[in-house]
Scaffold this active site. Structure first.
Site, short mmCIF file in Angstrom:
data_model
loop_
_atom_site.label_atom_id
_atom_site.label_comp_id
_atom_site.label_asym_id
_atom_site.label_seq_id
_atom_site.Cartn_x
_atom_site.Cartn_y
_atom_site.Cartn_z
N GLU A 90 -2.26 -3.95 6.09
CA GLU A 90 -0.89 -3.55 5.73
C GLU A 90 -0.36 -2.49 6.69
O GLU A 90 -0.98 -1.43 6.86
CB GLU A 90 -0.87 -3.01 4.29
CG GLU A 90 0.54 -2.70 3.81
CD GLU A 90 0.58 -2.22 2.35
OE1 GLU A 90 -0.29 -2.64 1.55
OE2 GLU A 90 1.48 -1.43 2.04
N LYS A 282 -2.36 1.40 -6.79
CA LYS A 282 -2.48 0.46 -5.67
C LYS A 282 -2.40 1.24 -4.35
O LYS A 282 -3.13 0.97 -3.40
CB LYS A 282 -1.38 -0.60 -5.77
CG LYS A 282 -1.50 -1.74 -4.78
CD LYS A 282 -0.83 -1.48 -3.45
CE LYS A 282 -0.92 -2.69 -2.54
NZ LYS A 282 -0.38 -2.44 -1.21
N ASP A 298 -18.71 -2.79 -1.19
CA ASP A 298 -18.16 -3.86 -2.02
C ASP A 298 -16.84 -3.42 -2.65
O ASP A 298 -16.82 -2.72 -3.67
CB ASP A 298 -19.21 -4.20 -3.10
CG ASP A 298 -18.78 -5.30 -4.04
OD1 ASP A 298 -17.58 -5.63 -4.07
OD2 ASP A 298 -19.65 -5.82 -4.75
N HIS A 395 8.07 2.23 6.18
CA HIS A 395 7.51 0.88 6.04
C HIS A 395 8.14 -0.09 7.02
O HIS A 395 7.46 -0.83 7.70
CB HIS A 395 7.80 0.38 4.61
CG HIS A 395 6.59 0.36 3.77
ND1 HIS A 395 6.43 -0.50 2.73
CD2 HIS A 395 5.46 1.09 3.82
CE1 HIS A 395 5.27 -0.29 2.16
NE2 HIS A 395 4.67 0.67 2.81
C1 MEV Z 1 2.49 0.12 -0.94
O1 MEV Z 1 1.40 -0.61 -0.39
C2 MEV Z 1 1.98 1.27 -1.76
C3 MEV Z 1 3.05 2.06 -2.49
O2 MEV Z 1 3.85 1.19 -3.28
C4 MEV Z 1 2.33 3.07 -3.36
C5 MEV Z 1 3.24 3.83 -4.31
O3 MEV Z 1 4.28 3.32 -4.70
O4 MEV Z 1 2.83 4.95 -4.69
C6 MEV Z 1 3.98 2.74 -1.53
#
Ligand code: MEV
Length: 442
Positions: A90, A282, A298, A395
């Site tokens: 990513e 995430k 793992d 991003h």
């Molecule tokens: C994107 O891979 C991860 C985010 O969505 C985490 C978050 O929102 O805290 C930017």
């Protein structure tokens, strides 16, 4: 079976040579078999021995699947500098981790504390004995199981680990005659899956021999397997500084105090709302998985455990927490990490081996600290962006590279596009239109 289905199924596939496997695949599933075959073969390692090692990690291998191997420098963890290896596809994850590492480098760095290193294994069994009788016999059963497992555990004992405890758990109210022997283990620098699973299977066999010896009915062993839930194998990573040392944000328009409050509110939201908590965590796993993967550990086990741990209080919630009080900003993460720095892929995978070397050949607790600090850094970077500029700015800047590669931009076109889109909103269509115009004018 219809002819369409028949020619897409095969028996004896695993016995075919690698070339024959590819041939069957490309001929039956691709429109352009020769090109696809050439492409898949082009990713084979040029050194046959290295390729054999990679093939040994899996089955039915036909090629290798490349992933970027990046590094995030400037991590100061417990006063020690680290360059953290990260395998992730990513855009912006490595850049975000590096930026957060640099931010905290001049504010005391990351601190970590190992809250526990013990792991759990389970033997589920059915036994038509009274629970009171089994309970009474447990000290004897435990001695018997430990004594009869000496051959499997003596090396681990020498390294300072081994069987910590074996407890009886009663599930007979939920399911007739169902019990569990719960083993607790210390596996030192290894992840310990094979060690624990071998011991558990031995416990099952030896429980039967104990029953025979005592003239009891034979227990039926349902299954023996480690638990990937390791709430006793946890590390805490934290950062803290005076609020005034946070500096200003959004080109000086947001004060340190405002940032600290807004950041803490964002963390509070992830503690309250499972929808936000999932995205928030995430982001933490963006960093954690990347290091777990780079060091040959793992990541499925780590993810499964992390999410179970995030639900331990009855509702899925943030793994990280923030406190803003008495002029201090404190941000921390508690995360269970059952990882190893010996055994498994750690010394076999050529790049995982280099990752560990890059990290100074850490012990398992040291690697737990590094991984947790990277997760916290990632989370800090994401939430900092969210409560200031918004996430899309950074991003899309990184994503621009992917779009340009997809549109096969030349180095010159890339340079011009990066310049142009520093002031424009990035989208696939906008980039395509810009390139089309450039190309038409050329
Ligand atoms: C994107 O891979 C991860 C985010 O969505 C985490 C978050 O929102 O805290 C930017």
């Amino acid at each position: 079976m219809s002819p369409q289905v028949e020619h897409k199924t095969i028996s004896g596939f695993s016995k075919l040579s690698k070339r024959k496997k590819i041939k069957w695949i490309v001929e039956n599933f691709f429109k352009d078999p020769e090109n696809v075959m050439r492409e898949l073969i082009s990713y084979w390692h040029k050194d046959d021995k290295q390729q054999d090692i990679l093939d040994g990690f899996s089955e039915n291998t036909i090629s290798n699947f490349p992933m970027p191997f990046g590094v995030a420098p400037n991590f100061i963890i417990n006063g020690e500098p680290y360059v953290v290896p990260m395998v992730i596809e990513e855009s912006s994850v490595v850049a975000a981790a590096s930026a957060a590492a640099k931010f905290w480098m001049s504010r005391g760095g990351f601190k970590t504390e190992i809250l526990g290193t013990q792991k759990i294994g389970q033997v589920f069994l059915k036994w038509d004995l009274d629970i009171a009788d089994i309970r009474l016999r447990m000290p004897g059963i435990k001695l018997h199981l430990i004594a009869q497992s000496h051959d499997l555990t003596k090396n681990m004992n020498t390294r300072g680990g081994g069987i910590i405890d074996i407890q009886l758990k009663d599930f007979s109210k939920q399911e007739t005659d169902l019990y569990q022997l719960e083993g607790t283990f210390e596996t030192c620098d290894s992840m310990g899956a094979n060690y624990i699973n071998s011991l558990l299977e031995r416990f099952g066999l030896e429980l039967k021999s104990y029953a025979l010896q005592e003239g009891l009915s034979e227990p039926e062993i349902i299954m023996s397997i480690l638990s990937n839930y390791t709430p006793q194998c946890v590390v805490r990573a934290s950062v803290s500084c005076d609020i005034s040392d946070l500096g200003t944000f959004d080109q000086g328009t947001m004060t340190a105090e405002h940032f600290a409050e807004k950041f803490a509110t964002a963390i509070r939201i992830a503690e309250i709302d499972p929808y936000r908590a999932t995205t928030h965590n995430k982001g933490i796993f963006n960093g954690i998985d990347a290091v777990v993967l780079a060091t040959g550990n793992d990541f499925r086990a780590i993810e499964a455990c992390g999410h179970a741990y995030a639900s331990r209080n009855g509702s899925y919630a943030s793994l990280s927490h923030c406190d803003v009080s008495n002029g201090i900003f404190k941000f921390w993460l508690d995360i269970p990490l059952a990882i190893g720095t010996v055994g498994g892929l750690t010394k076999l995978h050529p790049i995982a081996k280099r990752s560990l070397e890059l990290l100074g050949s850490p012990s398992a607790p040291e690697l737990m600290s590094i991984i947790a600090a990277t997760g916290l850094a990632q989370n800090f970077a994401a939430v900092r962006s969210l409560v200031t500029t918004g996430i899309q700015k950074g991003h899309m800047k990184m994503h621009l590279q992917n779009i340009l590669n997809t549109l096969e931009a030349t180095p010159e076109e890339k340079e011009k596009s990066i310049n142009h889109f520093s002031q424009q909103v990035v989208s696939f269509n906008a980039v395509r239109e810009y390139l089309d115009t450039q190309r038409a004018e050329a």
